[in-house]
Design a protein around this motif. Structure first.
Motif, mmCIF file in Angstrom:
data_model
loop_
_atom_site.group_PDB
_atom_site.id
_atom_site.type_symbol
_atom_site.label_atom_id
_atom_site.label_comp_id
_atom_site.label_asym_id
_atom_site.label_seq_id
_atom_site.Cartn_x
_atom_site.Cartn_y
_atom_site.Cartn_z
ATOM 1 N N SER B 218 0.816 -1.211 0.000
ATOM 2 C CA SER B 218 0.000 0.000 0.000
ATOM 3 C C SER B 218 0.852 1.265 0.000
ATOM 4 O O SER B 218 0.381 2.328 -0.350
ATOM 5 C CB SER B 218 -0.969 0.001 1.185
ATOM 6 N N ALA B 309 -5.138 2.506 3.626
ATOM 7 C CA ALA B 309 -4.535 2.678 2.297
ATOM 8 C C ALA B 309 -3.394 3.675 2.365
ATOM 9 O O ALA B 309 -3.407 4.596 3.181
ATOM 10 C CB ALA B 309 -5.591 3.165 1.321
ATOM 11 N N ARG B 313 -4.796 1.329 -2.668
ATOM 12 C CA ARG B 313 -5.614 0.473 -1.806
ATOM 13 C C ARG B 313 -5.380 -0.967 -2.238
ATOM 14 O O ARG B 313 -5.765 -1.367 -3.340
ATOM 15 C CB ARG B 313 -7.084 0.839 -1.967
ATOM 16 N N HIS B 384 -9.282 -6.044 -4.209
ATOM 17 C CA HIS B 384 -8.014 -5.309 -4.088
ATOM 18 C C HIS B 384 -6.877 -6.235 -3.653
ATOM 19 O O HIS B 384 -5.806 -5.764 -3.284
ATOM 20 C CB HIS B 384 -8.146 -4.202 -3.037
#
Lengths: 300, 433
Positions: B218, B309, B313, B384
């Protein structure tokens, strides 16, 4: 058959036949042990040796040994193993000798003391590691609680994560676990020293230090060599305790040869390199055990 | 002659009888399958698996399952040794990072022929990504098990007690750091901190990458360059991520002392006993924490949220796979068992018992999954999620990172030096390929 001598027929008589068969019978008796040794020791050793010289593509070569010699981590681990072994074995000898002298003397409840002193040796390696890990835990560990209750420290000590404390903690646990073995060997040695020697020394006016120096120590010389050699061999191979307590950390500060071989083989899948490391470790162990082997052979 | 002729006739009669009766004898035989799984040692999962085994055995009276518990950390080592000796259990479960290694070693049977026999639409119930991940050189080598994203698990009560809104978990890493500081407290007033904001299993254990990767990724960093040939651990993004993680322990002191010796279970115990407020976990967290301390009331008190994040993300994905031993003497029975373990019915049971999310689409659309507060977040974050690199060298590469992390946290080396050493070591590892 009448008229033909016994020698001519090859008949050699019952007593001589028995004598001739004796070596064969001896080999027969040792055969099961030999087969077992070949299966569980020689075969794996040869396989490890073959793996250590196997290169990608199946050719043979000594490249893995070359890599080993130029690997700084390997040399760091060799140094750490040496420090761990020297510290552990020295402490084992000192504590073991002290404990052996204590239980050999006329202390009260000698039998109970002998059993209690032997207990750490009975505890399996990994279990001892887990127990010590809990004792030294910075959050829940009993050692920090005691130190703080006694106002000896203000904050819990990070026994297993502090770069200086972690190797010491490991040695401490290993000393606790290993000294009874040396104690047992030295106790046997102490009991084999003739009592007359002590009496003669006393008559000559020798004090307790002189009796220890000139009677006990020379009498224990051979047993001490045996204890030293066997303990060193075992400590070089020590795995469970280290793996359970620190896993070689923090970083690689408590890695020893056996944990590195395990990691390289089973965690990094570097079978050939790990085998080369295991062979190097075996050579080291053979060198360490040479004095012991020589002493045994001289006796024979 | 007459006597030997009689003997021959008798032998012939016995042989004929054996030949005739053999199939009948075989039909009455019970096939025994050895089944190994690290969950068998866990209270909640272990019970669930044993129940599943009983259901399977009742429906398949000709197959007996012998469970072989194993620890999570030990499984790869033992299965490898057993595979080399052609004694691997018939069915085992593995985490995705080691599956490729087992495929390469020839320690997994090709499941493609079994799947083909089931019909053309058999795999349509699964997400495409897990099926693709478990396909090696065009062959399906494992059936997908659970498939989850890593999320932030936090304690609502401890948030409230620290004056934080429990309905607003941290969304960025800076926010996370501030939250963790507020949650690190002396709760009993004895002058010593006894509750920490965050904890991570920073010993060298196979659970660490799943918790570290979301943080590193991230920040926009990665362990390797996109072509996978060089270390990327010297990039500014990686340095920033590494420094952030280290300073949580050394500067902010929001992690408990001894963090470099913690395994995943240590961290769960800390959460169960309110010693920490936040951790990174997944579907399995709530039932395990609940089993450790039922008084916590984990179902109510714990909450799941996306991992904070940074530049992007992203989170890590957990994927497990069921593999069949290539040396099994009973491949048909082993397949039948794997098919049962990955069926909609069993996966639904695993969710109900253990809150693990299935890699089957038809399970994850069930109302009980969609309505569950943990699962909702975990399924939503799958979009994600990325898997750990599936490289033979990955365990060694990550070990270099974990070594640096421990060295930096414990002060054995300054963080810059520790990271540089790790980068150099990874370059050496990759140079061998």
């Amino acid at each position: 058959m009448h008229g033909v001598s016994r020698a001519a027929t090859g008949w050699i008589g019952p007593r001589r036949a028995l004598r001739l068969r004796e070596p064969a019978v001896g080999y027969l008796f040792v055969a099961p042990a030999l087969v077992l040794l070949l299966a569980v020791l020689v075969y794996p050793a040869l396989t490890t040796l073959r793996l250590s010289v196997t290169l990608p593509g199946g050719q043979l070569g000594v490249q893995h040994y070359g890599q080993l010699l130029s690997d700084p981590l390997f040399w760091q681990v060799v140094r750490q193993t040496a420090a761990f072994v020297v510290a552990s074995v020295s402490a084992h000898l000192l504590l073991g000798l002290g404990a052996a002298l204590a239980v050999a003397g006329t202390v009260p409840a000698r039998g109970l003391f002998r059993v209690v002193a032997l207990l750490p040796w009975v505890v399996p390696d990994v279990v001892a590691g887990i127990v010590w890990k809990w004792i030294l835990n910075p959050l829940y560990g009993v050692l920090n609680d005691l130190l703080m209750a006694g106002r000896l420290v203000d904050q819990p000590l990070e026994w297993l994560t502090h770069p200086s404390l972690a190797p010491l903690s490991l040695i401490l646990a290993n000393v606790w676990r290993g000294f009874p073995f040396v104690m047992v060997i030295l106790l046997a040695g102490l009991q084999s020293i003739p009592q007359d020697l002590y009496e003669a020394a006393s008559l000559d006016g020798a004090g307790s230090w002189a009796r220890f120096r000139f009677v006990t120590l020379p009498g224990l010389r051979k047993v001490l060599v045996v204890a030293l050699a066997l303990d060193t061999i075992w400590e070089v191979r020590r795995f469970g305790l280290v793996q359970a307590m620190t896993g070689g950390g923090p970083g690689t500060l408590t890695e020893v040869l056996s944990t590195q071989v395990f990691k390289q083989y089973f965690q990094f899948y570097r079978f050939e390199y790990a085998s080369a490391m295991a062979v190097a470790m075996t050579v080291l162990l053979l060198a360490v055990s040479l004095p012991y082997v020589r002493m045994i052979m001289q006796e024979e | 002659m007459r006597r030997s002729g009689g003997r021959l006739a008798a032998v012939a009669v016995v042989a004929a009888l054996v030949w005739t009766l053999a199939p009948a004898i075989r039909a009455g035989e019970v096939v025994t399958l050895r089944f190994s799984n690290w969950h068998l040692v866990e209270t909640v999962w272990g019970r669930s698996l044993r129940e599943a085994i009983r259901i399977f055995e009742s429906r398949n009276p000709g197959i007996r399952i012998v469970p072989e518990p194993i620890s999570y950390a030990e499984k790869e080592a033992r299965y490898q040794a057993e595979c080399a000796a052609r004694r691997m259990p018939d069915v085992v479960k593995l985490h995705n990072f080691s599956l490729t290694m087992f495929f390469e070693l020839g320690c997994a049977a090709d499941l493609t022929p079994f799947v083909q026999k089931e019909g053309p639409g058999f795999l349509k119930s699964w997400y495409e990504f897990p099926i693709k991940s478990l396909t090696y050189k065009g062959r399906l080598m494992a059936m997908p098990g659970d498939y989850m994203s890593m999320v932030l698990i936090y304690n609502r009560e401890l948030f409230r007690a620290a004056g934080l809104d429990p309905n607003r978990p941290p969304r960025t890493w800076e926010e996370f750091r501030e939250y963790a500081k507020r949650l690190t407290r002396d709760t009993d007033g004895d002058g010593r901190v006894d509750q920490w904001g965050f904890s991570i299993p920073a010993s060298k254990n196979p659970g660490l990458p799943l918790r570290i990767l979301p943080m590193v990724w991230s920040f926009g960093a990665d362990f390797l360059t996109p072509d996978g040939r060089r270390s990327a651990m010297n990039t500014p993004e990686f340095r920033e991520a590494f420094r952030f993680i280290v300073e949580l322990a050394t500067v902010d002191r929001v992690m408990p002392p001894g963090v470099t010796t913690f395994g995943p279970q240590d961290v769960r115990i800390q959460m169960a006993h309110r010693r920490i407020a936040m951790k990174i976990g997944s579907g399995w967290t709530y039932p395990i924490v609940n089993a450790i301390n039922p008084q916590l009331n984990a179902a109510e008190v714990l909450e799941a949220a996306p991992v904070p994040a940074g530049r992007r993300r992203i989170t890590a994905a957990w994927l497990s796979g069921w593999i069949m031993s290539p040396h099994t003497a009973h491949p048909e029975a082993a397949w039948r068992f794997i098919k049962f373990l990955t069926s909609k019915e069993t996966e639904k049971k695993f969710f109900e018992d253990n809150r693990v999310i299935s890699s089957r689409k038809d399970v994850n659309v069930l109302p009980l999954v969609k309505m569950d507060k943990f699962s909702r977040v975990i399924v939503q974050e799958l979009q994600h999620a990325r898997l750990e690199p599936q490289l033979k060298e990955w365990p060694e590469i990550f070990d270099a990172f974990a070594t640096a992390l421990q060295e930096a946290i414990t002060g054995a080396k300054p963080w810059e030096r520790a990271l540089l050493d790790a980068h150099t070591r990874v370059e050496g590892i990759l140079a061998r390929r």
